[in-house]
Design a protein around this motif. Sequence first.
Motif, PDB file in Angstrom:
ATOM      1  N   SER A  13      11.922  -7.060   0.198  1.00 35.50           N
ATOM      2  CA  SER A  13      11.519  -5.772   0.777  1.00 35.50           C
ATOM      3  C   SER A  13      12.729  -4.854   0.913  1.00 35.50           C
ATOM      4  O   SER A  13      12.653  -3.657   0.620  1.00 35.50           O
ATOM      5  N   GLU A  14      13.832  -5.411   1.357  1.00 37.84           N
ATOM      6  CA  GLU A  14      15.054  -4.620   1.510  1.00 37.84           C
ATOM      7  C   GLU A  14      15.546  -4.129   0.154  1.00 37.84           C
ATOM      8  O   GLU A  14      15.997  -2.979   0.016  1.00 37.84           O
ATOM      9  N   LEU A  15      15.444  -4.962  -0.870  1.00 36.80           N
ATOM     10  CA  LEU A  15      15.834  -4.565  -2.222  1.00 36.80           C
ATOM     11  C   LEU A  15      14.978  -3.378  -2.670  1.00 36.80           C
ATOM     12  O   LEU A  15      15.508  -2.359  -3.134  1.00 36.80           O
ATOM     13  N   LEU A  16      13.667  -3.479  -2.515  1.00 32.83           N
ATOM     14  CA  LEU A  16      12.767  -2.403  -2.926  1.00 32.83           C
ATOM     15  C   LEU A  16      13.030  -1.138  -2.109  1.00 32.83           C
ATOM     16  O   LEU A  16      13.079  -0.034  -2.661  1.00 32.83           O
ATOM     17  N   ASP A  17      13.215  -1.278  -0.806  1.00 35.53           N
ATOM     18  CA  ASP A  17      13.516  -0.119   0.042  1.00 35.53           C
ATOM     19  C   ASP A  17      14.804   0.572  -0.413  1.00 35.53           C
ATOM     20  O   ASP A  17      14.899   1.804  -0.396  1.00 35.53           O
ATOM     21  N   THR A  18      15.775  -0.204  -0.841  1.00 37.20           N
ATOM     22  CA  THR A  18      17.043   0.365  -1.306  1.00 37.20           C
ATOM     23  C   THR A  18      16.843   1.140  -2.600  1.00 37.20           C
ATOM     24  O   THR A  18      17.382   2.242  -2.753  1.00 37.20           O
ATOM     25  N   LEU A  19      16.063   0.598  -3.529  1.00 43.29           N
ATOM     26  CA  LEU A  19      15.778   1.329  -4.780  1.00 43.29           C
ATOM     27  C   LEU A  19      15.110   2.664  -4.475  1.00 43.29           C
ATOM     28  O   LEU A  19      15.455   3.697  -5.068  1.00 43.29           O
ATOM     29  N   LYS A  20      14.151   2.652  -3.552  1.00 43.40           N
ATOM     30  CA  LYS A  20      13.466   3.895  -3.176  1.00 43.40           C
ATOM     31  C   LYS A  20      14.446   4.875  -2.537  1.00 43.40           C
ATOM     32  O   LYS A  20      14.480   6.052  -2.903  1.00 43.40           O
ATOM     33  N   ARG A  21      15.246   4.409  -1.603  1.00 45.71           N
ATOM     34  CA  ARG A  21      16.202   5.267  -0.902  1.00 45.71           C
ATOM     35  C   ARG A  21      17.215   5.888  -1.856  1.00 45.71           C
ATOM     36  O   ARG A  21      17.630   7.037  -1.696  1.00 45.71           O
ATOM     37  N   LEU A  22      17.609   5.135  -2.882  1.00 44.38           N
ATOM     38  CA  LEU A  22      18.597   5.622  -3.838  1.00 44.38           C
ATOM     39  C   LEU A  22      17.996   6.511  -4.921  1.00 44.38           C
ATOM     40  O   LEU A  22      18.716   7.012  -5.785  1.00 44.38           O
ATOM     41  N   ILE A  42       6.542  -2.956  -6.861  1.00 47.94           N
ATOM     42  CA  ILE A  42       7.132  -1.779  -7.503  1.00 47.94           C
ATOM     43  C   ILE A  42       6.033  -0.946  -8.149  1.00 47.94           C
ATOM     44  O   ILE A  42       6.029   0.287  -8.039  1.00 47.94           O
ATOM     45  N   GLU A  43       5.098  -1.614  -8.803  1.00 54.18           N
ATOM     46  CA  GLU A  43       4.000  -0.906  -9.465  1.00 54.18           C
ATOM     47  C   GLU A  43       3.155  -0.112  -8.464  1.00 54.18           C
ATOM     48  O   GLU A  43       2.615   0.946  -8.783  1.00 54.18           O
ATOM     49  N   GLN A  44       3.056  -0.599  -7.242  1.00 58.18           N
ATOM     50  CA  GLN A  44       2.291   0.076  -6.196  1.00 58.18           C
ATOM     51  C   GLN A  44       3.073   1.218  -5.545  1.00 58.18           C
ATOM     52  O   GLN A  44       2.504   2.017  -4.804  1.00 58.18           O
ATOM     53  N   GLU A  45       4.359   1.278  -5.806  1.00 59.76           N
ATOM     54  CA  GLU A  45       5.217   2.306  -5.212  1.00 59.76           C
ATOM     55  C   GLU A  45       5.074   3.612  -6.006  1.00 59.76           C
ATOM     56  O   GLU A  45       5.415   3.654  -7.180  1.00 59.76           O
ATOM     57  N   PRO A  46       4.574   4.675  -5.373  1.00 55.65           N
ATOM     58  CA  PRO A  46       4.320   5.920  -6.123  1.00 55.65           C
ATOM     59  C   PRO A  46       5.580   6.623  -6.629  1.00 55.65           C
ATOM     60  O   PRO A  46       5.494   7.423  -7.565  1.00 55.65           O
ATOM     61  N   THR A  47       6.741   6.336  -6.069  1.00 54.75           N
ATOM     62  CA  THR A  47       7.958   7.043  -6.486  1.00 54.75           C
ATOM     63  C   THR A  47       8.697   6.355  -7.631  1.00 54.75           C
ATOM     64  O   THR A  47       9.657   6.920  -8.164  1.00 54.75           O
TER      65      THR A  47
END
Length: 173
Positions: A13-22, A42-47
């Motif tokens: 979760s932290e890895l995915l949150d970091t990709l989004k934040r960056l 990741i596929e569910q992440e709209p960004t």
Amino acid sequence: MLEKGATDCHRPSELLDTLKRLGFGAAVAVPDGWLGEILVRIEQEPTIRLVRATHEEEALAIACGTRLGGLRTAMLVQNAGVLSMGAGMVSLAQRYQFPLLMLVSYRGTVEDPVFYHAPKGRVTEPVLRGFGLAHARCDRHRPIGPQVEQAATFAEEASCPFALLLSREDVQW
């Protein structure tokens, strides 16, 4: 979340949150047993646009293309795939200085002693050094977010691919 200790958070979760934040806009992946659920997330992440490739050299070409098109791009592959993408790595990604973050499931280590993964585990880091590919092994005793950010920053600042080698706990949901 980034300030917590490695045992205080869910590392994928932290890895995915970091990709989004960056601001990563694309992720190109070749499925692996460890990567399955994080790819679904990741596929569910709209960004972030997830592109599933059939093999690693295809993933590398797509990742370079999406980066050339202006999207900050991460690749998610197994170490065996990195071993097989040598020609594309040196003649495309490194030659044309694509700043790609490669998140690599590191199979065949002491923590993953499955007999058919062990040979690739033994040769992964020597082969990466032979490619001249910048890389680091994620430290399980430190939060993963800052390590992903450091790897992504290195790729950007040095204008080159960077492989962050990840354990099961780093990516398996």
